[in-house]
Design a protein around this motif. Structure first.
Motif, PDB file in Angstrom:
ATOM      1  N   ALA A 121       0.805  -1.227   0.000  1.00 35.57           N
ATOM      2  CA  ALA A 121       0.000   0.000   0.000  1.00 35.57           C
ATOM      3  C   ALA A 121       0.834   1.272   0.000  1.00 35.57           C
ATOM      4  N   THR A 122       2.153   1.167   0.024  1.00 30.52           N
ATOM      5  CA  THR A 122       3.010   2.346   0.103  1.00 30.52           C
ATOM      6  C   THR A 122       2.846   3.259  -1.112  1.00 30.52           C
ATOM      7  N   LYS A 123       2.677   4.536  -0.842  1.00 37.00           N
ATOM      8  CA  LYS A 123       2.665   5.586  -1.857  1.00 37.00           C
ATOM      9  C   LYS A 123       3.595   6.683  -1.365  1.00 37.00           C
ATOM     10  N   ILE A 124       4.600   7.029  -2.181  1.00 38.32           N
ATOM     11  CA  ILE A 124       5.603   7.972  -1.714  1.00 38.32           C
ATOM     12  C   ILE A 124       5.901   9.005  -2.793  1.00 38.32           C
ATOM     13  N   GLY A 125       5.957  10.267  -2.379  1.00 36.96           N
ATOM     14  CA  GLY A 125       6.228  11.324  -3.337  1.00 36.96           C
ATOM     15  C   GLY A 125       6.082  12.696  -2.722  1.00 36.96           C
ATOM     16  N   ILE A 155       9.278  13.371  -9.778  1.00 35.59           N
ATOM     17  CA  ILE A 155       8.603  13.430  -8.476  1.00 35.59           C
ATOM     18  C   ILE A 155       8.435  14.870  -8.006  1.00 35.59           C
ATOM     19  N   LEU A 156       9.511  15.664  -8.114  1.00 38.44           N
ATOM     20  CA  LEU A 156       9.501  17.006  -7.534  1.00 38.44           C
ATOM     21  C   LEU A 156       8.868  18.051  -8.446  1.00 38.44           C
ATOM     22  N   LEU A 157       9.012  17.896  -9.757  1.00 38.74           N
ATOM     23  CA  LEU A 157       8.527  18.915 -10.684  1.00 38.74           C
ATOM     24  C   LEU A 157       7.206  18.550 -11.349  1.00 38.74           C
ATOM     25  N   ALA A 158       6.915  17.261 -11.440  1.00 41.29           N
ATOM     26  CA  ALA A 158       5.689  16.828 -12.106  1.00 41.29           C
ATOM     27  C   ALA A 158       4.722  16.132 -11.160  1.00 41.29           C
ATOM     28  N   GLY A 159       5.061  16.076  -9.881  1.00 39.49           N
ATOM     29  CA  GLY A 159       4.148  15.537  -8.881  1.00 39.49           C
ATOM     30  C   GLY A 159       3.906  14.047  -8.972  1.00 39.49           C
ATOM     31  N   ARG A 160       4.865  13.294  -9.514  1.00 39.22           N
ATOM     32  CA  ARG A 160       4.669  11.858  -9.641  1.00 39.22           C
ATOM     33  C   ARG A 160       4.739  11.183  -8.275  1.00 39.22           C
ATOM     34  N   ILE A 161       3.787  10.315  -8.002  1.00 44.94           N
ATOM     35  CA  ILE A 161       3.753   9.538  -6.767  1.00 44.94           C
ATOM     36  C   ILE A 161       4.126   8.103  -7.113  1.00 44.94           C
ATOM     37  N   LEU A 162       5.090   7.535  -6.421  1.00 48.29           N
ATOM     38  CA  LEU A 162       5.533   6.175  -6.683  1.00 48.29           C
ATOM     39  C   LEU A 162       4.767   5.181  -5.835  1.00 48.29           C
ATOM     40  N   GLY A 163       4.344   4.077  -6.457  1.00 48.95           N
ATOM     41  CA  GLY A 163       3.807   2.959  -5.713  1.00 48.95           C
ATOM     42  C   GLY A 163       4.937   2.115  -5.157  1.00 48.95           C
ATOM     43  N   ALA A 164       4.581   1.088  -4.410  1.00 48.63           N
ATOM     44  CA  ALA A 164       5.579   0.283  -3.717  1.00 48.63           C
ATOM     45  C   ALA A 164       6.557  -0.386  -4.683  1.00 48.63           C
ATOM     46  N   GLU A 165       6.049  -1.036  -5.722  1.00 46.16           N
ATOM     47  CA  GLU A 165       6.932  -1.753  -6.637  1.00 46.16           C
ATOM     48  C   GLU A 165       7.863  -0.801  -7.368  1.00 46.16           C
TER      49      GLU A 165
END
Length: 246
Positions: A121-125, A155-165
């Motif tokens: 369930a991890t979402k990081i960004g 991540i920082l400029l386009a707001g991408r959120i990474l999932g766990a994988e």
């Protein structure tokens, strides 16, 4: 009112539980103050630190209600950047147990840890630019070191959120386990670290975090200290005896 941070002390480690589940562990000034107090204890008695969040969320960011009211002088105080840098510089390794959301300041807290274990369930960004600010508590430079410039910019400029994988593929997460196994996995990593010589681990972390210009002098000085320890002699003797018997 419950404490914003719950600490559980063990012989060679301490567990920190971010305890604002009703706000998804948003990082406010009271939690920052509690983290500073917890850092003081670990700096006085160096131990491995595990950091987790209550309620199925690591930390969903800074407290936006407080953040909205902060002005220039508050930014210059570096409220979050100071505590995350202090956590990054703790004498022994830190392990972030990242379940659910780790966004904004929560992500920056995770980046400050030496290891990060996630769940499916991890979402990081870092969505800060969408709120009209920047990720000023370490992400703008620490994330570059962790994942490289191209992905850091996504991540920082386009707001991408990474999932766990995705996070594991780029080694932002060291491991993914089921949520019910997260704490056990953290202790398993802590056991591996604790099996090493404590002072050697501590000085290795210090050398790794030293600025480039400090090398190789700091490496040699740290090694000189370790060469004089009884533990170095004991561990090397045991290694040689084991090899002789094999």
């Amino acid at each position: 009112m419950s404490a914003p941070l719950i600490t559980e002390d063990h012989k060679d480690r301490v567990l920190w539980r971010l305890n604002r589940p009703e706000r998804r562990n948003a990082i406010d000034k009271e939690l920052v103050d509690a983290l500073h107090a917890a850092c003081s204890e670990v700096e006085a008695e160096p131990r491995i630190v595990l950091v987790t969040g209550e309620g199925g969320t690591f930390a969903a960011g800074a407290d936006i209600a407080q953040l909205r009211e902060r002005r220039r002088d508050a930014a210059l105080q570096g409220i979050n950047s100071t505590i995350f840098d202090r956590i990054h510089r703790l004498p022994m390794p830190t392990i972030g147990l990242v379940d659910g959301y780790a966004l904004g300041g929560g992500a920056e807290l995770a980046y400050a840890c030496d290891f990060r274990i996630g769940t499916p369930a991890t979402k990081i960004g870092n969505p800060e630019t969408g709120l009209g600010i920047l990720a000023a508590a370490g992400a703008s430079w620490r994330l570059l070191e962790l994942v490289g410039e191209p992905l850091a910019k996504e991540i920082l400029l386009a707001g991408r959120i990474l999932g766990a994988e995705e996070a594991r593929e780029v080694r932002l997460l060291n491991e993914i386990v089921e949520a019910e196994d997260l704490l056990a996995a953290g202790h398993r990593w802590a056991d591996r670290i604790a099996a090493q010589a404590p002072l050697a681990t501590r000085l290795t972390k210090t050398v790794m975090h030293a600025p480039h210009g400090a090398h190789p002098v700091i490496d040699d000085l740290a090694q000189a200290v370790l060469f004089e320890t009884e533990e170095k002699h004991t561990r090397m003797t045991a290694f040689l005896e084991k090899r002789r018997k094999s």
